[in-house]
Design a protein around this motif. Structure first.
Motif, PDB file in Angstrom:
ATOM      1  N   THR A 293       2.733  -2.390  -7.595  1.00 54.64           N
ATOM      2  CA  THR A 293       1.571  -2.332  -6.712  1.00 54.64           C
ATOM      3  C   THR A 293       1.643  -3.428  -5.650  1.00 54.64           C
ATOM      4  OG1 THR A 293       0.173  -3.823  -8.021  1.00 54.64           O
ATOM      5  CG2 THR A 293       0.143  -1.485  -8.609  1.00 54.64           C
ATOM      6  N   ILE A 294       0.940  -3.180  -4.582  1.00 58.67           N
ATOM      7  CA  ILE A 294       0.864  -4.153  -3.486  1.00 58.67           C
ATOM      8  C   ILE A 294       0.063  -5.370  -3.909  1.00 58.67           C
ATOM      9  CG2 ILE A 294      -0.153  -4.506  -1.186  1.00 58.67           C
ATOM     10  CD1 ILE A 294       0.709  -1.480  -0.704  1.00 58.67           C
ATOM     11  N   ASP A 295      -1.027  -5.157  -4.635  1.00 62.38           N
ATOM     12  CA  ASP A 295      -1.906  -6.269  -4.999  1.00 62.38           C
ATOM     13  C   ASP A 295      -1.214  -7.341  -5.826  1.00 62.38           C
ATOM     14  OD1 ASP A 295      -4.543  -6.102  -3.888  1.00 62.38           O
ATOM     15  OD2 ASP A 295      -4.856  -4.278  -5.041  1.00 62.38           O
ATOM     16  N   ASN A 296      -0.249  -6.971  -6.676  1.00 60.17           N
ATOM     17  CA  ASN A 296       0.398  -8.010  -7.469  1.00 60.17           C
ATOM     18  C   ASN A 296       1.819  -8.332  -7.002  1.00 60.17           C
ATOM     19  OD1 ASN A 296       2.315  -6.290  -8.817  1.00 60.17           O
ATOM     20  ND2 ASN A 296       0.757  -5.676 -10.286  1.00 60.17           N
ATOM     21  N   GLY A 297       2.221  -7.778  -5.837  1.00 65.43           N
ATOM     22  CA  GLY A 297       3.505  -8.154  -5.256  1.00 65.43           C
ATOM     23  C   GLY A 297       4.700  -7.458  -5.855  1.00 65.43           C
ATOM     24  N   THR A 298       4.481  -6.323  -6.551  1.00 65.32           N
ATOM     25  CA  THR A 298       5.599  -5.605  -7.165  1.00 65.32           C
ATOM     26  C   THR A 298       5.864  -4.251  -6.511  1.00 65.32           C
ATOM     27  OG1 THR A 298       4.106  -4.695  -8.853  1.00 65.32           O
ATOM     28  CG2 THR A 298       5.301  -6.709  -9.413  1.00 65.32           C
ATOM     29  N   ALA A 299       5.180  -3.960  -5.399  1.00 63.90           N
ATOM     30  CA  ALA A 299       5.526  -2.752  -4.640  1.00 63.90           C
ATOM     31  C   ALA A 299       6.899  -2.959  -3.999  1.00 63.90           C
ATOM     32  CB  ALA A 299       4.474  -2.478  -3.575  1.00 63.90           C
ATOM     33  N   TRP A 300       7.470  -1.877  -3.479  1.00 66.99           N
ATOM     34  CA  TRP A 300       8.753  -1.981  -2.767  1.00 66.99           C
ATOM     35  C   TRP A 300       8.483  -1.610  -1.316  1.00 66.99           C
ATOM     36  CZ3 TRP A 300      13.574   1.657  -3.458  1.00 66.99           C
ATOM     37  CH2 TRP A 300      14.672   1.099  -2.774  1.00 66.99           C
ATOM     38  N   LEU A 301       8.531  -2.630  -0.461  1.00 66.69           N
ATOM     39  CA  LEU A 301       8.261  -2.454   0.962  1.00 66.69           C
ATOM     40  C   LEU A 301       9.537  -2.629   1.773  1.00 66.69           C
ATOM     41  CD1 LEU A 301       5.041  -4.670   1.121  1.00 66.69           C
ATOM     42  CD2 LEU A 301       5.103  -2.158   1.154  1.00 66.69           C
ATOM     43  N   HIS A 302       9.580  -1.992   2.933  1.00 67.47           N
ATOM     44  CA  HIS A 302      10.722  -2.189   3.831  1.00 67.47           C
ATOM     45  C   HIS A 302      10.815  -3.644   4.283  1.00 67.47           C
ATOM     46  CE1 HIS A 302      12.109   1.890   4.105  1.00 67.47           C
ATOM     47  NE2 HIS A 302      10.964   2.359   4.556  1.00 67.47           N
ATOM     48  N   HIS A 303       9.653  -4.299   4.411  1.00 75.32           N
ATOM     49  CA  HIS A 303       9.616  -5.710   4.798  1.00 75.32           C
ATOM     50  C   HIS A 303       8.672  -6.431   3.846  1.00 75.32           C
ATOM     51  CE1 HIS A 303      11.723  -4.567   8.437  1.00 75.32           C
ATOM     52  NE2 HIS A 303      10.801  -3.636   8.643  1.00 75.32           N
ATOM     53  N   ASP A 404      -9.346  -8.052   2.510  1.00 75.49           N
ATOM     54  CA  ASP A 404      -9.073  -7.954   1.078  1.00 75.49           C
ATOM     55  C   ASP A 404      -7.621  -8.316   0.773  1.00 75.49           C
ATOM     56  OD1 ASP A 404      -7.477  -5.084   0.814  1.00 75.49           O
ATOM     57  OD2 ASP A 404      -8.831  -5.218   2.531  1.00 75.49           O
ATOM     58  N   ASN A 405      -7.313  -8.458  -0.514  1.00 76.33           N
ATOM     59  CA  ASN A 405      -5.972  -8.863  -0.948  1.00 76.33           C
ATOM     60  C   ASN A 405      -4.916  -7.841  -0.538  1.00 76.33           C
ATOM     61  OD1 ASN A 405      -4.135 -10.566  -2.648  1.00 76.33           O
ATOM     62  ND2 ASN A 405      -4.033  -8.692  -3.879  1.00 76.33           N
ATOM     63  N   TRP A 406      -5.200  -6.548  -0.738  1.00 70.17           N
ATOM     64  CA  TRP A 406      -4.242  -5.484  -0.408  1.00 70.17           C
ATOM     65  C   TRP A 406      -3.867  -5.541   1.067  1.00 70.17           C
ATOM     66  CZ3 TRP A 406      -4.092  -1.212   2.807  1.00 70.17           C
ATOM     67  CH2 TRP A 406      -3.193  -0.192   2.489  1.00 70.17           C
ATOM     68  N   SER A 407      -4.875  -5.618   1.932  1.00 70.56           N
ATOM     69  CA  SER A 407      -4.624  -5.623   3.373  1.00 70.56           C
ATOM     70  C   SER A 407      -3.964  -6.916   3.829  1.00 70.56           C
ATOM     71  CB  SER A 407      -5.946  -5.440   4.137  1.00 70.56           C
ATOM     72  OG  SER A 407      -6.573  -4.228   3.787  1.00 70.56           O
ATOM     73  N   THR A 408      -4.404  -8.032   3.275  1.00 67.44           N
ATOM     74  CA  THR A 408      -3.835  -9.325   3.663  1.00 67.44           C
ATOM     75  C   THR A 408      -2.352  -9.379   3.350  1.00 67.44           C
ATOM     76  OG1 THR A 408      -5.961 -10.416   3.295  1.00 67.44           O
ATOM     77  CG2 THR A 408      -3.998 -11.816   3.326  1.00 67.44           C
ATOM     78  N   ARG A 409      -1.986  -8.861   2.189  1.00 66.96           N
ATOM     79  CA  ARG A 409      -0.566  -8.857   1.817  1.00 66.96           C
ATOM     80  C   ARG A 409       0.260  -8.011   2.786  1.00 66.96           C
ATOM     81  NH1 ARG A 409       1.709 -10.305  -3.032  1.00 66.96           N
ATOM     82  NH2 ARG A 409       0.373 -11.382  -4.530  1.00 66.96           N
ATOM     83  N   LEU A 410      -0.283  -6.879   3.198  1.00 67.59           N
ATOM     84  CA  LEU A 410       0.475  -5.967   4.057  1.00 67.59           C
ATOM     85  C   LEU A 410       0.476  -6.389   5.520  1.00 67.59           C
ATOM     86  CD1 LEU A 410      -0.572  -2.457   2.702  1.00 67.59           C
ATOM     87  CD2 LEU A 410       1.671  -3.529   2.516  1.00 67.59           C
ATOM     88  N   GLY A 411      -0.614  -6.984   5.976  1.00 66.75           N
ATOM     89  CA  GLY A 411      -0.783  -7.217   7.407  1.00 66.75           C
ATOM     90  C   GLY A 411      -1.411  -5.991   8.058  1.00 66.75           C
ATOM     91  N   ALA A 412      -2.007  -6.200   9.239  1.00 69.09           N
ATOM     92  CA  ALA A 412      -2.822  -5.159   9.873  1.00 69.09           C
ATOM     93  C   ALA A 412      -2.043  -3.892  10.167  1.00 69.09           C
ATOM     94  CB  ALA A 412      -3.447  -5.707  11.154  1.00 69.09           C
ATOM     95  N   GLU A 413      -0.808  -4.017  10.653  1.00 67.40           N
ATOM     96  CA  GLU A 413      -0.059  -2.824  11.047  1.00 67.40           C
ATOM     97  C   GLU A 413       0.143  -1.883   9.866  1.00 67.40           C
ATOM     98  OE1 GLU A 413       4.259  -1.480  12.966  1.00 67.40           O
ATOM     99  OE2 GLU A 413       3.725  -3.609  12.849  1.00 67.40           O
TER     100      GLU A 413
END
Length: 538
Positions: A293-303, A404-413
């Motif tokens: 998940t994004i919230d705990n930093g275990t998602a897999w993102l391109h960046h 929120d935490n989810w959005s902050t981790r990802l950034g606005a884009e």
């Protein structure tokens, strides 16, 4: 009594059949688990006699039975039998709730909590120092709201023999401080299971009791079935116990997990399990995880996210996932892959696009969640034939202002690409909606409402998240009726109100195609019929 006389008939209702040959009607009759007549009252009365139970449908809108496209009944029943922490709005409220629970605890028991919102931690990682002094030697295991991370206190870690770093499969982690001392944060199931295995177990009989209560509450919200994304140890035994008791159930399709590290023997066991069935449930499909998940930093993102996390897949190396999917697909097993991050969804889509020949029963491969998706990924979905399975009520965990935490981790884009239900559906991608209960409430009125409002019903003070992604009422309803039937290969028997189809029906106290989402959320469910039996009446 004629051979076609009905067991049950609903007259005087508004019937939304979702059948193009007759989109609306006033009455429906069922017999032996099947629909035998659809039409006006006079037409349907021809199928009724003295033994037919007649239900007055005045003020009721009948739809095909609502199907939750993603839920966890056994896992959720176990988890939610603990302490609900979702109302805690800061760490002091969390500590107070745990202190109260400790005072009421019997000797030798654990404190099990769920629904802990990571936003109350002000961007900090969960750490047992927040709770150890409150709990003392009482072991505790608290599951965060996304259910992909947990916090264990010192007592629980000691019982599990966790005194330092422990190697666990996949991109899972028992988090430790720089000196090697466990913090109590457990990322993903393999890490949590290290502590879970020493906690008291819930037996099959108790699980069956929990499920009976859960199914009754689900019936009261109009649910008639669901796609179950797990098959815990003891699940089949509990479901068989319910069958033996003759308990009312849901029509369930269960997909056991396939985890990193599985070998050929494990894959063969999953394949052999397919088709195991009971009265209303069947094992059909396999669930895999491409990330966390994004919230705990275990998602897999391109960046990476703003903390430099969410950079790896759950399967390491990811080719092992591709190999597992190939073997399952080659045996005709449809798969469902958890993929929240854009890199995870992209990789899963690439693998699944190679395996689109019909599976056993005509079921389709699918990807679950897809929380952030760039335009290119949406285009590829449309060309792939892979199903998008999404949970719009998860929007409750994010905010339109990105604070929120989810959005902050990802950034606005990337946060602006949140839950692109409309873009995926209108690009031609099959879309299934669900709750992911216990992550969000199972009430389909809430799911249908969130899909249209882009926030939960009953929260007008919340700004909608990406309102351009809102679904129309018919699109939302079809994504919980027609679509889950079609992706299961059951469109010839389910998802419409048509003679010969299954007698699974939901009777709302408001018309889901004309009422506002807020009105629908407040309206009662007047009738729920599963396999021709009225399992709920208001």
């Amino acid at each position: 009594m004629s051979r076609t006389s009905a067991d049950l008939a609903v007259l005087g209702a508004t019937v939304r059949t979702l059948d193009p040959s007759r989109p609306s009607a006033r009455a429906v009759a069922v017999r032996g688990g099947s629909i035998v007549a659809v039409g006006d009252d006079a037409e349907v009365r021809e199928f009724c006699d003295a033994r037919t139970e007649i239900v007055d449908g005045t003020g009721t809108t009948l739809t095909p039975g609502i199907i939750d496209g993603h839920l966890h009944p056994v896992h959720g029943s176990h988890m939610t039998s603990g302490l609900d922490l979702s109302a805690c709005r800061d760490v002091e409220e969390l500590r107070a709730a745990l202190a109260d629970a400790r005072r009421e605890l019997t000797a030798g028991s654990w404190i099990r909590g769920f629904g802990l919102d990571p936003n109350i931690l002000d961007g900090k990682r969960p750490h047992r120092r927040l709770i150890d002094d409150v709990l003392g030697e009482v072991p505790a295991l608290l599951v965060l709201a996304d259910a992909h991370a947990a916090l264990a206190n010192g007592a629980a870690l000691r019982l599990a023999g966790v005194t330092g770093p422990v190697e666990v499969p996949g991109n899972s982690e028992i988090v430790c401080d720089l000196d090697g001392t466990p913090t109590g944060e457990l990322l993903e199931d393999p890490a949590r299971n290290v502590v879970e295995r020493v906690a008291p177990e819930i037996g099959a009989a108790e699980t069956a009791d929990l499920l009976a209560d859960l199914f009754s509450r689900m019936h009261a919200t109009g649910l008639t079935g669901g796609h179950v994304m797990d098959l815990n140890d003891g699940s089949l035994e509990a479901l068989r116990l319910l069958d033996e008791r003759g308990a009312a159930g849901l029509r369930l399709r269960l997909a056991p997990w396939c985890q990193p590290g599985i070998d050929g023997h494990g894959l063969r066991e999953l394949i052999e399990l397919q088709g195991t069935r009971g009265r209303l449930w069947t094992v059909a499909g396999v669930k895999l995880f491409m990330d966390g998940t994004i919230d705990n930093g275990t998602a897999w993102l391109h960046h990476p996210d703003c903390h430099g996390e969410s950079t790896k897949p759950f399967w390491l190396p990811p080719q092992e996932y591709a190999d597992a999917v190939a073997e399952l697909a080659g045996a005709g097993v449809a798969t469902a892959t958890h993929a929240i991050g854009d890199a995870a969804a992209s990789f899963a889509l690439e693998c699944l696009s190679r395996h689109q020949r019909p599976s056993i029963g005509g079921a389709r491969h699918r990807i679950e969640h897809i929380e952030t998706a760039p335009d290119e990924l949406v285009r590829r979905f449309a060309d792939s034939g892979v199903v998008a399975s999404m949970q719009p009520s998860h929007l409750q965990y994010t905010l339109a202002d990105h604070s929120d935490n989810w959005s902050t981790r990802l950034g606005a884009e990337r946060a602006n690409r949140a839950w692109r239900c409309a873009d995926l559906l209108r690009s031609g991608t099959p879309l299934v909606l669900g709750s992911d209960w216990p992550i969000a409430h199972f009430d389909p009125r809430e799911v249908l409402g969130a899909a249209q409002l882009r926030r939960l019903p009953g929260q007008p003070e919340r700004d909608p998240v990406r309102s351009a992604q809102a679904l129309a009422p018919l699109e939302a309803l079809e994504a919980m009726t027609l679509a889950p039937a079609a992706v299961a290969g059951e469109e010839h028997v389910a998802g419409r109100i048509r003679p010969g189809f299954r007698a699974d029906l939901t009777g709302f106290g408001a018309d889901p195609l004309t009422a506002s989402p807020e009105e629908l959320a407040e309206a009662p469910v007047r009738l729920t019929v599963v396999d021709g039996v009225a399992v709920h009446r208001a």
